[in-house]
Design a protein around this motif. Structure first.
Motif, PDB file in Angstrom:
ATOM      1  N   MET A 202      58.282 141.614 -59.194  1.00 17.74           N
ATOM      2  CA  MET A 202      57.150 142.530 -59.405  1.00 17.74           C
ATOM      3  C   MET A 202      55.880 142.060 -58.695  1.00 17.74           C
ATOM      4  O   MET A 202      55.042 142.868 -58.326  1.00 17.74           O
ATOM      5  CB  MET A 202      56.878 142.738 -60.900  1.00 17.74           C
ATOM      6  CG  MET A 202      57.939 143.563 -61.626  1.00 17.74           C
ATOM      7  SD  MET A 202      58.512 145.045 -60.730  1.00 17.74           S
ATOM      8  CE  MET A 202      56.990 145.951 -60.531  1.00 17.74           C
ATOM      9  N   TYR A 711      59.235 152.940 -54.475  1.00 18.50           N
ATOM     10  CA  TYR A 711      59.788 153.299 -55.784  1.00 18.50           C
ATOM     11  C   TYR A 711      59.978 154.807 -55.935  1.00 18.50           C
ATOM     12  O   TYR A 711      60.562 155.257 -56.907  1.00 18.50           O
ATOM     13  CB  TYR A 711      58.899 152.762 -56.911  1.00 18.50           C
ATOM     14  CG  TYR A 711      58.864 151.258 -56.981  1.00 18.50           C
ATOM     15  CD1 TYR A 711      60.010 150.509 -56.737  1.00 18.50           C
ATOM     16  CD2 TYR A 711      57.693 150.575 -57.277  1.00 18.50           C
ATOM     17  CE1 TYR A 711      59.988 149.127 -56.782  1.00 18.50           C
ATOM     18  CE2 TYR A 711      57.652 149.196 -57.333  1.00 18.50           C
ATOM     19  CZ  TYR A 711      58.802 148.479 -57.085  1.00 18.50           C
ATOM     20  OH  TYR A 711      58.769 147.106 -57.136  1.00 18.50           O
TER      21      TYR A 711
ATOM     22  N   CYS B  41      52.691 147.805 -56.828  1.00 16.73           N
ATOM     23  CA  CYS B  41      53.265 148.791 -55.906  1.00 16.73           C
ATOM     24  C   CYS B  41      52.144 149.589 -55.272  1.00 16.73           C
ATOM     25  O   CYS B  41      50.976 149.407 -55.601  1.00 16.73           O
ATOM     26  CB  CYS B  41      54.259 149.717 -56.614  1.00 16.73           C
ATOM     27  SG  CYS B  41      53.532 151.040 -57.593  1.00 16.73           S
ATOM     28  N   CYS B  46      54.607 151.274 -60.727  1.00 17.55           N
ATOM     29  CA  CYS B  46      55.062 150.069 -61.432  1.00 17.55           C
ATOM     30  C   CYS B  46      54.304 149.801 -62.721  1.00 17.55           C
ATOM     31  O   CYS B  46      54.802 149.151 -63.619  1.00 17.55           O
ATOM     32  CB  CYS B  46      55.008 148.851 -60.519  1.00 17.55           C
ATOM     33  SG  CYS B  46      53.362 148.133 -60.345  1.00 17.55           S
ATOM     34  N   CYS B 104      54.134 141.746 -64.796  1.00 15.34           N
ATOM     35  CA  CYS B 104      54.050 143.117 -65.315  1.00 15.34           C
ATOM     36  C   CYS B 104      53.390 143.157 -66.683  1.00 15.34           C
ATOM     37  O   CYS B 104      53.058 144.225 -67.193  1.00 15.34           O
ATOM     38  CB  CYS B 104      55.446 143.759 -65.394  1.00 15.34           C
ATOM     39  SG  CYS B 104      56.443 143.199 -66.803  1.00 15.34           S
ATOM     40  N   LEU B 136      57.322 149.046 -64.793  1.00 16.27           N
ATOM     41  CA  LEU B 136      58.526 148.357 -64.321  1.00 16.27           C
ATOM     42  C   LEU B 136      58.448 146.867 -64.636  1.00 16.27           C
ATOM     43  O   LEU B 136      57.399 146.242 -64.500  1.00 16.27           O
ATOM     44  CB  LEU B 136      58.668 148.521 -62.803  1.00 16.27           C
ATOM     45  CG  LEU B 136      58.878 149.938 -62.287  1.00 16.27           C
ATOM     46  CD1 LEU B 136      58.926 149.925 -60.761  1.00 16.27           C
ATOM     47  CD2 LEU B 136      60.160 150.531 -62.850  1.00 16.27           C
TER      48      LEU B 136
END
Lengths: 789, 161, 264
Positions: A202, A711, B41, B46, B104, B136
């Motif tokens: 991430m 995504y 992102c 995300c 995250c 995410l």
């Protein structure tokens, strides 16, 4: 003072407070003085010749500090990126490793290949300026598909690599395999694709660098799983900065899964340019850049055949795989489809003869390297798919077929025909426990009930073996590795009795700060809150090989145990002196040195204090201080094993697949912190489910454009794609490391794809579609499989 | 176009001069040094950047700083009452191992708190999983995040927050 | 993102004036599409005119005839409205499943419709219920609004102010999301309206469209079976890595069937 933690307890994590309050420090969070920002211009073409580049407008744009092209990098004698593992092909020749310049010189070879670097006062200015760079491309045809790349007529990715073949490698006894096939009662044949994945930690990759003119020292902050290895490679091979003049720091790192092992062009250039410009430089990938340029995972095309006797005993396995390397060899790319793949093809079974052939090919796609599991998921998916297929063909229950072929509990250490010696294991009880947790016996009833409401249910088994805890240095060295695979630890006490553990392992989610503190707390009887784990900084930690291949606890933890033994040994000498007793009579228990048979004791803290304030101390025999180093090189891999059982329900109208139950039973040897181990399994399963059902990396076959580059198009597993998981354990301790532990980080991802896909195929078998589906089993593909005629 | 912007962040009035194109997340991270809010992102999916604007969860990567003029913004740094006492949702994540790499996590916690309030503290597993559609995580497989949020909802109710 | 001049007018008149003055002005509603587009540098407007401060564009009104939703009303507000849930439950449910929670907290009905993303949810409801779109200049019937890929009947300088949905006898929306983006790969809105059944599809084509064959079949027999055998032609439908035109065409029938069943 807090409590002493014990091995086996569900100790809550010490690192959590900073992450939960926004006080973590990731590379992009760092504020360097007078920092500039880098932007990389990327190739929009999969294959093109660069006729010319004009950077003059960009160089004159507002805020721009410098613009560099491939020529600038070449003129500065910056070395190319390297592959650190030389695989020898079946004729004993080393793999072909074409040059990999940090910035493309005259040819771009995948969408995302670096074309130029712009450095400016702000990130927006750097990007604004990059748009002013004029590149004249001559677009050339590209080869994307690995099977197409080996065709005689295929476009060549590198002029000096004929046939796009890096190596043609084999393992195993081909004659024995052929003989076994000749007498087989049944042969199961399988063609399989192992889909390419994008790792998607991430935190996007990032780098920040600065150069200290006064000392001539460079500092690189980077999203790395192994900062010392990064330093070694950049020093020795790429930039030539002396190792002692380069500090590499990997601070908090937001996940890696393999993708942050490697040394990329980006951090190389940021570091080099910081020296060149004299300014601090920061670069953080945007997610779309990550999709294009992070090393991808998997991407195999395989044909395999399994020979069985009439009772279902496996006689031999032969495997022919084409592995996609992408456009260049990434740092450890060559080892993944060879020594981390072919060697795993015995699985949990007694298959006496195995032969594996692997052709590693270049294509105009992003480089492929290790991604969680690295080779072992590919081996497990292949093996567990062909075993379940054989069971279906021979009308034997797939659990029963596995049990008939398991290596017996009494057979360890077990030498496989593909080089590995399994140290321990007991596979049948694991499968039995998994079947119980999954109510395997009730599966056919549930299948019938689902059918009555128009749904197709299926159940799938995957019994995996893993070789991890990389690795005996002599073994990997003989196989072509360019580095050793030991780990280091330093236990550094302070005079007041608290302690720092310096480890060469790196935590980017694995919880080392808790687990490593926990084992030292248990071993030395020191409260957890008196222990600090330091990692990720070459200026603090002596040396380290980093974290990958589920090695941190088995190798790094073992080094810590060795250092703790040295602490105890020294403490005994001090305590013997203080208590005027013989050293041989001193025992260490519950954090104190005791004279056996008496109530005299010296707490460890007192021994530490004496070592730093040596007023009453055997200085004639013993150095002061309490600071011990240890290096640990394992004698073997560790071999975790387990069985996963997945149950799915397919909606034949839409092709949608729902996971209705997921069971995983693992043998990780001794478990230090079950809470953390469970978390590792959960995450691994999610990535395996992602591979099986969701994650679809697609390059356009003609243009080489990455169609799943964000995504919006690449399906990441989300919370509602997954169920809660049902876990169980069996324990056979690892016999060759001091903690008796085996790696747990990759198991979930290794076993899950086959468990899910065997379930999907079991469901689809009700409509005869079981052999028409590949990963990822997306709704469209499942629907097409059901409706293809 | 450079504009002045001012808002309340974690209870403090802040202001700055930004280009109109500056995103709220850039203002928080780069101007205010509140680096707990992350960017994972570039397509708004995300959820690593989720903060609360006027009490509701939003993706701070998909909001201009100037759009938040005059708003009350809460970031992950503004949740805990003190260094010792975490917000019940933060505590629930710690207790249930709802985070691994931590990247995250701030967005997860901010989304979770909004989700709990939106559902009046009554959450089941399905609601939580559906409610996390915009966040995410690559580490946890969500298992322990879901557990954390269900526990955190009960703890928030009990604590009256 | 390229830089631009930012305006936040407090009235429609000021917004229109700013738009007129701008060389290449863009209206900013919730920003859930515009900001990602700007971030990717796919557009370079000279001016961005934020409609958030214009109070008259917000709010939900429900009367005996139906539901009127102000253009700047957020999806979350429609989803949470007890009045909407009572009058047209299918509309509230649709709004509750647009994007993710944070998108619903910012995204607006006006922004969604003006953008006419082929995979947006609201166009299915607007077309399926035969809604009326009100702008600063006129009212536009749903059937006349969607013109093509990201193309609507809106003229330059025209701003949506509200949308009025007539109350149907029954209605339901079923969506099969794109696995990655979660946008509608196919979404079908069915409604029994005063002028007969309506079936509207989003996600499958360049813009939302009606399926007359299904409407005719439902007029004769309101049941899932009535639409089960009706296929839309795949020709002209969208195709991508997640769904070919054929697959989408198939899903239209499946989602229509399920929507009719859900509507009761």
């Amino acid at each position: 003072m807090g409590n002493v933690a014990r091995i086996g307890e569900r100790v809550r994590r010490t690192e959590d407070r900073r992450f939960l309050t926004g006080a973590g420090r990731y590379v992009d969070d760092l504020q360097l003085a007078r920092c500039t920002y880098a932007y990389f211009l990327r190739s929009p073409h999969a294959h093109a010749r660069i006729r010319s580049i004009d950077t003059s407008k960009a160089a004159a744009a507002p805020g721009v500090v410098a613009v560099f092209t491939g020529k600038d990098v070449a003129d500065a004698k910056v070395g190319g990126l390297i592959c650190g593992w030389v695989v020898k092909d079946k004729h004993g020749e080393p793999h072909k490793a074409p040059g990999h310049p940090a910035i493309a010189l005259d040819t771009v070879r995948y969408v995302g290949d670096t074309v130029a670097m712009v450095i400016a006062d702000t990130a927006a200015q750097a990007r604004d300026a990059a748009e002013q760079i004029e590149v004249d491309y001559e677009v050339l045809p590209a080869v994307i598909d690995p099977a197409a790349a080996v065709a005689a007529s295929a476009v060549q990715v590198h002029a000096d690599v004929p046939g796009n073949l890096s190596y043609d490698w084999e393992l195993g006894d081909k004659a024995a395999v052929d003989a076994a096939f000749a007498r087989a009662a049944h042969i199961t044949k399988l063609d399989l694709v192992n889909n390419r994945l994008v790792p998607n930690a991430m935190e996007p990759r990032a780098a920040a660098a600065e150069y200290d003119r006064g000392t001539g020292t460079y500092t690189l902050y980077t999203t790395s799983q192994n900062p010392h290895v990064t330093r070694l490679v950049l020093s020795a091979f790429v930039l030539g900065i002396p190792e002692h003049k380069l500090r590499v720091v990997a601070p908090d790192v937001g996940g890696g899964f393999g993708s942050k092992i490697f040394i990329y062009a980006d951090e190389t250039l940021v570091l080099w340019a910081a020296g060149k410009t004299g300014r601090a430089i920061k670069w953080t990938a945007e997610r779309s850049e990550s999709f294009m340029t992070d090393a991808h995972g998997r991407d195999h095309v395989t044909h395999a055949e399994l020979a069985l006797d009439k009772d279902g005993k496996f006689l031999a396995l032969k495997v022919d795989t084409i592995a996609n390397m992408g456009a260049y060899l990434s740092t450890f790319a060559t080892a993944v489809p060879t020594y981390l793949y072919g060697t795993l093809l015995a699985g949990q079974y007694t298959t006496p003869a195995i032969h594996c052939n692997v052709r590693a090919v270049f294509t105009h796609t992003a480089p492929v390297d290790a991604y969680r599991g690295a080779g072992r998921p590919e081996a497990t998916y292949l093996l567990e798919t062909i075993v379940s297929k054989a069971a279906r063909e021979m009308n034997i229950d797939p659990a029963e077929l596995r049990k008939r072929n398991f290596i017996a509990a009494g057979a360890f250490p077990y030498q496989t025909p593909v080089a590995l010696t399994y140290d321990s294991g007991n596979y049948t009880p694991i499968l039995d426990q998994a079947m119980k947790l999954a109510d395997y016996a009730g599966a056919s009833e549930r299948k019938a009930a689902a059918k009555a409401k128009g749904k197709l249910r299926g159940i799938g088994i995957s019994s995996y073996i893993e070789a991890c805890g990389l690795a005996p240095s002599a073994v990997v060295g003989s196989l072509g590795a360019g580095v050793g695979q030991w780990e280091s630890a330093q236990l550094r006490f302070n005079p007041t009795g608290n302690l720092q553990i310096l480890t060469g392992s790196h935590s980017h989610g694995q919880s080392h700060e808790t687990t490593f503190a926990q084992i030292v707390s248990d071993k030395l009887g020191i409260p957890l809150d008196q222990i600090e784990v330091v990692h990720g900084d070459t200026a603090q930690v002596p040396f380290g090989m980093g974290s990958y291949g589920s090695r941190s606890l088995a190798v790094g933890g073992s080094a810590i145990m060795k250092a703790a033994d040295k602490i105890i040994a020294k403490g005994k000498k001090i305590a013997a002196h203080l208590m005027e007793a013989a050293e041989a009579d001193i025992v260490f228990e519950n954090g104190a040195f005791k004279v056996t048979g008496t109530d005299k004791n010296v707490p460890l803290g007192q021994a530490v204090f004496s070592a730093y304030v040596p007023h009453n101390y055997p200085l004639d025999k013993l150095e002061p201080g309490m600071d011990e180093n240890a290096f640990y090189d394992p004698s073997n891999f560790t071999y975790p094993s387990g069985t996963q059982i997945c149950e799915v329900e397919v909606d034949p109208d839409t092709g949608g697949v729902e996971i209705v139950n997921f069971v995983a039973v693992d043998d990780f040897g001794n478990v230090v912190n079950p809470m953390i181990v469970e978390g590792q399994v959960h995450g691994g399963i999610a990535q395996g489910v992602g591979q099986a059902l969701l994650e679809y990396t697609v390059y356009d076959k003609e243009s080489g454009q990455l169609l799943s580059g964000s995504y919006m198009d690449y399906t990441m597993p989300r919370a509602d794609n997954l169920p809660s998981f049902n876990l169980g354990y069996q324990v056979t301790p690892c016999p060759h490391n001091p903690l008796g532990v085996k790696g747990c980080g990759e198991a979930g991802a290794i076993a899950a794809p086959a468990a899910v896909m065997n379930a999907v195929r079991d469901a689809l078998a009700q409509v005869g579609a079981q052999d028409r589906i590949e990963m990822p089993a997306t709704p469209q593909r499942v629907w097409q499989a059901i409706h293809a005629h | 176009m450079t504009m002045s912007v001012s808002m309340t962040v974690n209870g403090k009035t802040v202001s700055g001069n930004v280009e109109a194109r500056t995103l709220l997340v850039q203002f928080l991270r780069e101007h205010l040094g509140l680096t707990g809010t992350h960017v994972g992102c570039d397509t708004s999916q995300c959820g690593a950047c989720v903060v609360h604007v006027d009490g509701i969860s939003v993706k701070s990567c998909t909001l201009l700083a100037v759009q938040a003029e005059g708003a009350k913004v809460t970031t992950i740094e503004g949740l805990a009452k003190s260094a010792e006492e975490l917000h019940p949702m933060q505590e629930a994540f710690r207790e249930n191992h709802g985070l691994q790499c931590g990247f995250c996590t701030p967005g997860m916690v901010m989304s979770a708190i909004d989700l709990v309030k939106r559902h009046n503290y009554q959450l089941d597993e399905e609601t939580v999983r559906h409610g996390l559609e915009g966040n995410l995580c690559r580490c946890t497989g969500y298992h322990n995040i879901v557990k954390s949020i269900i526990a955190g909802a009960a703890a928030m109710k009990a604590a009256g927050v | 993102m390229y830089d631009f001049a930012y305006h936040k007018p407090k009235s429609m008149a000021d917004a229109l004036a700013a738009l007129k003055k701008a060389a290449d002005g863009k209206l900013l509603a919730g920003g859930m599409t515009l900001i990602p587009t700007l971030k990717q540098r796919l557009a370079q407007p000279s001016d961005v005119i934020d409609l958030a401060a214009i109070g008259e564009l917000r709010g939900i009104k429900v009367d005996g005839n139906g539901v009127t939703v102000g253009a700047m009303t957020k999806h979350a507000e429609v989803a949470a409205s007890a009045d909407v849930a009572k009058a047209i439950p299918a509309l509230a449910k649709l709004a509750a499943n647009i994007g993710d929670g944070q998108v619903r907290n910012r995204g607006t009905i006006g922004g969604s419709l003006a953008n006419s993303d082929p995979a947006a949810d609201y166009p299915a409801a607007v077309l399926g219920l035969g809604a009326t779109i009100t702008t600063n200049e006129r009212t536009i019937a749903a059937d006349d609004f969607f013109k093509g890929l990201f193309e609507t009947a809106l003229k330059e300088g025209e701003i949506i102010t509200s949308v009025t949905f007539p109350k149907p006898a029954k209605a339901a929306y079923m969506k099969f999301p794109n696995p990655a983006s979660r946008y509608a790969m196919v979404g079908v809105f069915v409604a029994q309206t005063s002028s007969g059944p309506r079936v509207a599809v989003t996600g499958a084509g360049p813009c939302a469209f009606r399926v007359k064959a299904m409407e005719d079949a439902l007029a004769k027999n309101w049941s899932a079976d009535a639409v089960a055998g009706i296929k839309v032609p795949a020709n002209g439908l969208n195709g991508d890595i997640h769904g070919s035109p054929e697959y989408r065409a198939h899903l239209v029938t499946v989602m229509a069937k399920r929507a009719v069943a859900a509507a009761g």
